[in-house]
Design a protein around this motif. Structure first.
Motif, PDB file in Angstrom:
ATOM      1  N   GLN A   1      42.729  49.156  60.299  1.00  0.00           N
ATOM      2  CA  GLN A   1      42.375  48.378  58.908  1.00  0.00           C
ATOM      3  C   GLN A   1      41.814  49.499  57.935  1.00  0.00           C
ATOM      4  OE1 GLN A   1      41.790  44.663  60.407  1.00  0.00           O
ATOM      5  NE2 GLN A   1      40.101  45.075  60.354  1.00  0.00           N
ATOM      6  N   GLY A   2      41.269  48.835  57.181  1.00  0.00           N
ATOM      7  CA  GLY A   2      40.190  48.725  56.045  1.00  0.00           C
ATOM      8  C   GLY A   2      41.031  48.937  54.390  1.00  0.00           C
ATOM      9  N   VAL A   3      39.442  49.501  54.077  1.00  0.00           N
ATOM     10  CA  VAL A   3      40.116  49.711  52.151  1.00  0.00           C
ATOM     11  C   VAL A   3      39.699  50.908  51.808  1.00  0.00           C
ATOM     12  CG1 VAL A   3      39.114  47.235  52.514  1.00  0.00           C
ATOM     13  CG2 VAL A   3      37.546  49.789  52.176  1.00  0.00           C
ATOM     14  N   GLY A   4      40.044  50.671  50.567  1.00  0.00           N
ATOM     15  CA  GLY A   4      40.222  51.918  49.866  1.00  0.00           C
ATOM     16  C   GLY A   4      40.129  51.450  48.072  1.00  0.00           C
TER      17      GLY A   4
ATOM     18  N   ASN B   1      39.977  40.433  66.046  1.00  0.00           N
ATOM     19  CA  ASN B   1      39.112  40.245  64.855  1.00  0.00           C
ATOM     20  C   ASN B   1      39.929  40.869  63.036  1.00  0.00           C
ATOM     21  OD1 ASN B   1      37.494  39.393  65.851  1.00  0.00           O
ATOM     22  ND2 ASN B   1      36.655  41.120  67.441  1.00  0.00           N
ATOM     23  N   ALA B   2      40.800  40.975  63.905  1.00  0.00           N
ATOM     24  CA  ALA B   2      41.489  41.554  62.338  1.00  0.00           C
ATOM     25  C   ALA B   2      42.292  40.947  61.244  1.00  0.00           C
ATOM     26  CB  ALA B   2      43.481  42.221  63.214  1.00  0.00           C
ATOM     27  N   VAL B   3      41.905  41.692  60.089  1.00  0.00           N
ATOM     28  CA  VAL B   3      41.878  41.178  59.049  1.00  0.00           C
ATOM     29  C   VAL B   3      43.438  40.091  59.073  1.00  0.00           C
ATOM     30  CG1 VAL B   3      42.689  43.043  58.027  1.00  0.00           C
ATOM     31  CG2 VAL B   3      41.770  41.096  56.420  1.00  0.00           C
ATOM     32  N   GLY B   4      43.389  39.134  58.449  1.00  0.00           N
ATOM     33  CA  GLY B   4      44.890  38.556  58.404  1.00  0.00           C
ATOM     34  C   GLY B   4      45.403  38.983  56.974  1.00  0.00           C
ATOM     35  N   ASN B   5      47.352  38.802  56.891  1.00  0.00           N
ATOM     36  CA  ASN B   5      48.035  39.603  55.990  1.00  0.00           C
ATOM     37  C   ASN B   5      47.775  38.262  55.104  1.00  0.00           C
ATOM     38  OD1 ASN B   5      49.686  40.323  55.141  1.00  0.00           O
ATOM     39  ND2 ASN B   5      50.975  40.065  56.704  1.00  0.00           N
ATOM     40  N   ALA B   6      46.559  38.228  54.146  1.00  0.00           N
ATOM     41  CA  ALA B   6      47.403  37.421  53.597  1.00  0.00           C
ATOM     42  C   ALA B   6      46.142  38.050  51.944  1.00  0.00           C
ATOM     43  CB  ALA B   6      46.165  36.198  53.658  1.00  0.00           C
ATOM     44  N   VAL B   7      46.570  37.462  50.808  1.00  0.00           N
ATOM     45  CA  VAL B   7      45.767  38.092  49.651  1.00  0.00           C
ATOM     46  C   VAL B   7      44.663  38.023  49.250  1.00  0.00           C
ATOM     47  CG1 VAL B   7      46.424  37.805  46.454  1.00  0.00           C
ATOM     48  CG2 VAL B   7      48.227  37.332  47.981  1.00  0.00           C
ATOM     49  N   ASN B   8      43.757  38.484  48.697  1.00  0.00           N
ATOM     50  CA  ASN B   8      42.297  38.743  48.987  1.00  0.00           C
ATOM     51  C   ASN B   8      41.844  38.457  50.540  1.00  0.00           C
ATOM     52  OD1 ASN B   8      43.084  36.291  46.226  1.00  0.00           O
ATOM     53  ND2 ASN B   8      42.374  38.621  45.914  1.00  0.00           N
TER      54      ASN B   8
ATOM     55  N   ALA C   1      30.990  47.257  49.572  1.00  0.00           N
ATOM     56  CA  ALA C   1      31.042  45.915  51.075  1.00  0.00           C
ATOM     57  C   ALA C   1      32.969  46.081  51.119  1.00  0.00           C
ATOM     58  CB  ALA C   1      30.936  44.600  51.333  1.00  0.00           C
ATOM     59  N   ALA C   2      33.003  46.068  52.118  1.00  0.00           N
ATOM     60  CA  ALA C   2      34.624  45.600  51.864  1.00  0.00           C
ATOM     61  C   ALA C   2      35.611  44.799  50.746  1.00  0.00           C
ATOM     62  CB  ALA C   2      35.307  45.126  53.647  1.00  0.00           C
ATOM     63  N   ALA C   3      34.644  43.325  50.770  1.00  0.00           N
ATOM     64  CA  ALA C   3      35.434  42.343  50.071  1.00  0.00           C
ATOM     65  C   ALA C   3      35.570  43.012  48.598  1.00  0.00           C
ATOM     66  CB  ALA C   3      34.657  41.459  50.071  1.00  0.00           C
TER      67      ALA C   3
END
Length: 261
Positions: free
Chosen positions: A86-89, A58-65, A152-154
């Motif tokens: 993983q995460g966002v900031g 379920n990990a985020v893919g290594n892709a732009v955006n 949201a993370a997006a």
């Protein structure tokens, strides 16, 4: 005449080397490449971020955006080999200039009409207190819409790619639990509109940037809000004086070649 001109050009170039470099502006992000910090780096940024573990599937893919999904968070007390951090900031300070500081010498905040956010992933548990791989992407967004507490993370990945980084080495401070500790990562710049200003190879392992972040999963939370710092060196834009001196040198050589024919 040529010798005199070359001498003058050399003096101009020497002056350019000691003169203050111009403020850099990449995609609306501005900073002073001559800034001095306690880490002896001319680039230092502080950030706040959300982080969580997830299964490799379920990990985020290594892709732009691409952005991770908070719903895929798993218990940090039970993670094991193969699970991924993983995460966002968002960057909140850039070379000592705080976001929203209207008294800054660069005309306002370091990102006066934008925000500088990031997504990271691929930090795979490879053993007790050990991570392998990992990547981080910074985005500059001219329609600010990210808040680490509510968004949201997006919203952290909907801008233009500012820097693309791949981890070349990871060091975690806790060998018994992934619930808390400090993760130090050395990153190599691999892309983004600001890549030419950060691809310096001045850190250990021939890396470009060094990041150090804390983690503290408390009260059985699967999501942790933390802080960190990223630092390194930048490559200034060529100054006007240096460009003029190079142009004069080129003109002198061309004229000498024409006169010798």
């Amino acid at each position: 005449m040529l010798k005199k001109l070359v001498s003058a050009v050399a003096m101009l170039a020497a002056f350019a080397g000691t003169a203050q470099a111009s403020i850099i502006n990449i995609g609306g992000v501005t900073w002073d490449p001559d800034a001095v910090s306690l880490t002896d780096s001319d680039f230092t940024a502080r950030y706040v971020f959300n982080q969580f573990f997830t299964s490799n599937a379920n990990a985020v893919g290594n892709a732009v955006n691409a952005a991770p999904n908070y719903a895929n968070a798993i218990n940090p007390l039970t993670v094991g080999i193969g699970d991924v951090l993983q995460g966002v900031g968002e960057l909140v300070s850039f070379n000592g200039v705080d976001y929203g500081n209207t008294k800054s010498l660069v005309g306002g905040a370091f990102c006066a009409s934008c925000e500088l956010t990031f997504v990271f992933g691929g930090f795979e548990i490879s053993g007790p207190g050990k991570f392998k791989n990992g990547w981080l992407r910074l985005y500059v967004d001219n329609t600010p819409d990210f808040d680490v507490s509510t968004s949201a993370a997006a919203n952290a990945s909907d801008g233009n790619l500012f820097l693309e980084l791949n981890a070349v080495d990871n060091q975690f401070s806790n060998a018994t639990s992934f619930q808390s500790g400090f993760l130090t990562s050395f990153f190599a710049v691999t892309g983004g509109i600001a890549a030419n200003n950060f691809d310096t190879n001045t850190q250990q392992f021939m890396a470009d940037l060094l990041s150090s972040a804390s983690s503290q999963f408390s009260n059985n939370n699967f999501l942790a809000t933390s802080t960190g710092q990223i630092s390194g060196n930048t490559i200034p834009e060529p100054s006007t004086v240096l460009l003029l001196s190079l142009a004069l040198l080129g003109l002198a050589i061309t004229r000498r070649q024409a006169n010798s024919k």
